[in-house]
Scaffold this active site. Structure first.
Site, PDB file in Angstrom:
ATOM      1  N   TYR A 141       0.820  -1.211   0.000  1.00 28.04           N
ATOM      2  CA  TYR A 141       0.000   0.000   0.000  1.00 28.04           C
ATOM      3  C   TYR A 141       0.860   1.271   0.000  1.00 28.04           C
ATOM      4  O   TYR A 141       0.367   2.358  -0.275  1.00 28.04           O
ATOM      5  CB  TYR A 141      -0.943   0.026   1.206  1.00 28.04           C
ATOM      6  CG  TYR A 141      -1.976  -1.085   1.210  1.00 28.04           C
ATOM      7  CD1 TYR A 141      -2.253  -1.825   0.068  1.00 28.04           C
ATOM      8  CD2 TYR A 141      -2.679  -1.387   2.365  1.00 28.04           C
ATOM      9  CE1 TYR A 141      -3.183  -2.841   0.073  1.00 28.04           C
ATOM     10  CE2 TYR A 141      -3.627  -2.409   2.384  1.00 28.04           C
ATOM     11  CZ  TYR A 141      -3.866  -3.131   1.235  1.00 28.04           C
ATOM     12  OH  TYR A 141      -4.787  -4.140   1.243  1.00 28.04           O
ATOM     13  N   LYS A 191       3.697 -15.421   2.080  1.00 29.88           N
ATOM     14  CA  LYS A 191       3.589 -16.158   0.815  1.00 29.88           C
ATOM     15  C   LYS A 191       5.025 -16.473   0.396  1.00 29.88           C
ATOM     16  O   LYS A 191       5.491 -16.099  -0.685  1.00 29.88           O
ATOM     17  CB  LYS A 191       2.842 -15.282  -0.210  1.00 29.88           C
ATOM     18  CG  LYS A 191       2.458 -15.993  -1.489  1.00 29.88           C
ATOM     19  CD  LYS A 191       1.374 -17.019  -1.314  1.00 29.88           C
ATOM     20  CE  LYS A 191       1.113 -17.745  -2.631  1.00 29.88           C
ATOM     21  NZ  LYS A 191       0.279 -18.947  -2.469  1.00 29.88           N
ATOM     22  N   ASP A 224      -2.855 -18.197   1.617  1.00 33.46           N
ATOM     23  CA  ASP A 224      -4.032 -18.858   1.021  1.00 33.46           C
ATOM     24  C   ASP A 224      -4.561 -19.944   1.953  1.00 33.46           C
ATOM     25  O   ASP A 224      -5.768 -20.083   2.171  1.00 33.46           O
ATOM     26  CB  ASP A 224      -3.721 -19.405  -0.377  1.00 33.46           C
ATOM     27  CG  ASP A 224      -2.326 -20.007  -0.498  1.00 33.46           C
ATOM     28  OD1 ASP A 224      -1.522 -19.825   0.434  1.00 33.46           O
ATOM     29  OD2 ASP A 224      -2.036 -20.658  -1.509  1.00 33.46           O
ATOM     30  N   ASP A 248      -5.141  -6.822   6.074  1.00 35.23           N
ATOM     31  CA  ASP A 248      -6.345  -6.086   5.668  1.00 35.23           C
ATOM     32  C   ASP A 248      -7.448  -7.096   5.332  1.00 35.23           C
ATOM     33  O   ASP A 248      -8.595  -6.988   5.787  1.00 35.23           O
ATOM     34  CB  ASP A 248      -5.980  -5.240   4.430  1.00 35.23           C
ATOM     35  CG  ASP A 248      -7.051  -4.242   4.077  1.00 35.23           C
ATOM     36  OD1 ASP A 248      -8.034  -4.119   4.829  1.00 35.23           O
ATOM     37  OD2 ASP A 248      -6.911  -3.572   3.038  1.00 35.23           O
ATOM     38  N   ASP A 252     -10.681  -8.733   8.148  1.00 31.12           N
ATOM     39  CA  ASP A 252     -12.111  -8.626   7.823  1.00 31.12           C
ATOM     40  C   ASP A 252     -12.769 -10.001   7.832  1.00 31.12           C
ATOM     41  O   ASP A 252     -13.903 -10.154   8.289  1.00 31.12           O
ATOM     42  CB  ASP A 252     -12.303  -7.981   6.443  1.00 31.12           C
ATOM     43  CG  ASP A 252     -12.402  -6.461   6.538  1.00 31.12           C
ATOM     44  OD1 ASP A 252     -11.983  -5.916   7.574  1.00 31.12           O
ATOM     45  OD2 ASP A 252     -12.889  -5.826   5.589  1.00 31.12           O
TER      46      ASP A 252
END
Ligand code: NAD
Length: 357
Positions: A141, A191, A224, A248, A252
């Site tokens: 970001y 990852k 994942d 992020d 959620d």
């Protein structure tokens, strides 16, 4: 203990929910023999109305002079047409930056009495009680980005995931300090099978924790797989440590499996003990001023302040226990209320919790 707390009610339901949390903190002070003082300050639309800017200099100065900061929420239709730097949300980003906060902490807990609110079938018999520790100021970001016209590929856009050892170490420190007040287990999400930045993340997390927090058990999980495990077996998680983008998304997902938005607390932390504590929801303009808001997310944010900024574990646990007792007794605000429950307003919900401290 004497503590000075800056209170930023903000907009919409912000004044109602922060008022509820302050009343619970008064009860904590009385029961446990502390002195908490509260200083109300302007932010967001309320600050725009009063002095034309979403984050007045005085608010920054007084927050920096406080021991910690409690925030309601900012924003609303009244200020939606303003340009970016004049919008209420600019106040929120500005105060996080001014306080040097780089870690976002989001607990996701399913309260026994609210198991029906979870979309997971296993929620009735599976305890969900985890904390996502998300890096907040680095990663993709904030990395280099651009759009270019490429002769072969046409219009092409790119963003960069970039982390330094320093950034990874400081977020690992926060995750470890939270894990040692809980179950002592961290799942670090990356990852690393594909990304160099994730390989550095993994190596640095282990190297830092082995030296500084050898008693914390750290395991790695690919992002994942983590997204799957969160809905398959959420009880396996204690503290989840993530980069900005992975956190992020996963925070959620974690919030959603526990039910109502009105129950979810959060904090932003930096190097010192001062933090910014706030519910994850917004200013809910549709119910503002109607005594309908659920104050529990803000009250639980205040409990996080007691534990993580003031190291008052017993007091934080007393607030959480009081919330559990009130829910077990059947009291509900409208957002978490089935038709037959004892429905209470924002003010009464806060008072019921304060009475049980
Ligand atoms: P919202 O979270 O304010 O509301 C979404 C829905 O949840 C609404 O129906 C609302 O009534 C309900 N809700 C939220 N909190 C509740 C509570 N404590 N008790 C009961 N019901 C609750 O999100 P939105 O409607 O998308 O945004 C409204 C405003 O809030 C916008 O201006 C947005 O920019 C702002 N916002 C601020 C923050 C923040 O201050 N951190 C976060 C998100 C949104």
């Amino acid at each position: 203990m004497n503590k000075h707390i800056a209170v930023l009610p903000g907009d919409g339901i912000g004044p109602e929910i922060t008022d509820g949390a302050v009343r619970v903190l008064h009860a904590v002070a009385k029961t446990f023999g502390h002195t908490f003082t509260f200083e109300p300050l302007l932010i967001g639309g309320a600050a725009l109305d009063a002095c034309g800017e979403p984050l007045p200099e005085r608010t920054v100065e007084r927050c920096l002079a406080s021991d910690s900061v409690l925030l309601g929420a900012v924003g609303g239709p009244k200020w939606e047409q303003l340009p970016g730097e004049k919008r209420p949300e600019a106040g929120l980003l500005g105060i996080r930056k001014a306080l040097g906060l780089y870690a976002n902490i989001r607990p996701a807990r399913l309260w026994r009495a609210l198991a029906d609110a979870s979309p997971l079938k296993c929620a009735q018999d599976t305890p969900i009680d985890l904390v996502v520790v998300r890096e907040l100021t680095g990663g993709i970001y904030f990395g280099a980005r651009g759009t270019r016209e490429d002769a072969d590929m046409g219009t092409t856009a790119w963003d960069t995931e970039q982390y330094s050892v320093h950034e990874i170490e400081r977020i690992t420190r926060i995750a470890c300090s939270i894990a040692e007040k809980r179950g002592g287990r961290i799942v670090s999400v990356d990852k690393a099978n594909v990304l160099d930045s994730s390989r550095l993340w993994r190596k640095t997390v282990h190297a830092y924790a082995e030296v500084n927090y050898p008693h914390i058990r750290i395991t790695d999980m690919l992002v994942d797989n983590c997204a799957m495990q969160l809905v398959k077996d959420p009880a396996q998680f204690d503290v989840m440590l993530t980069s900005n983008m992975f956190g992020d998304i996963l925070s959620d997902e974690a919030a959603q499996i526990t039910g109502s938005i009105g129950m979810l607390a959060s904090s932003s932390l930096g190097d010192g003990t001062r933090g910014l504590y706030e519910p994850i929801h917004g200013s809910a303009p549709d119910i503002a001023g109607k005594d309908l808001a659920n104050p529990i997310a803000t009250i639980l944010s205040a409990a996080m302040m007691l534990r993580d900024s003031f190291l008052l574990e017993r007091e934080a646990a007393a607030v959480e226990r009081a919330v559990g007792e009130v829910l077990d007794a059947g009291y509900r605000t409208a957002d978490i209320s089935p038709a037959d429950a004892s429905r209470v307003g924002c003010r009464q919900m806060a008072d019921l919790i304060a009475e049980r401290i």
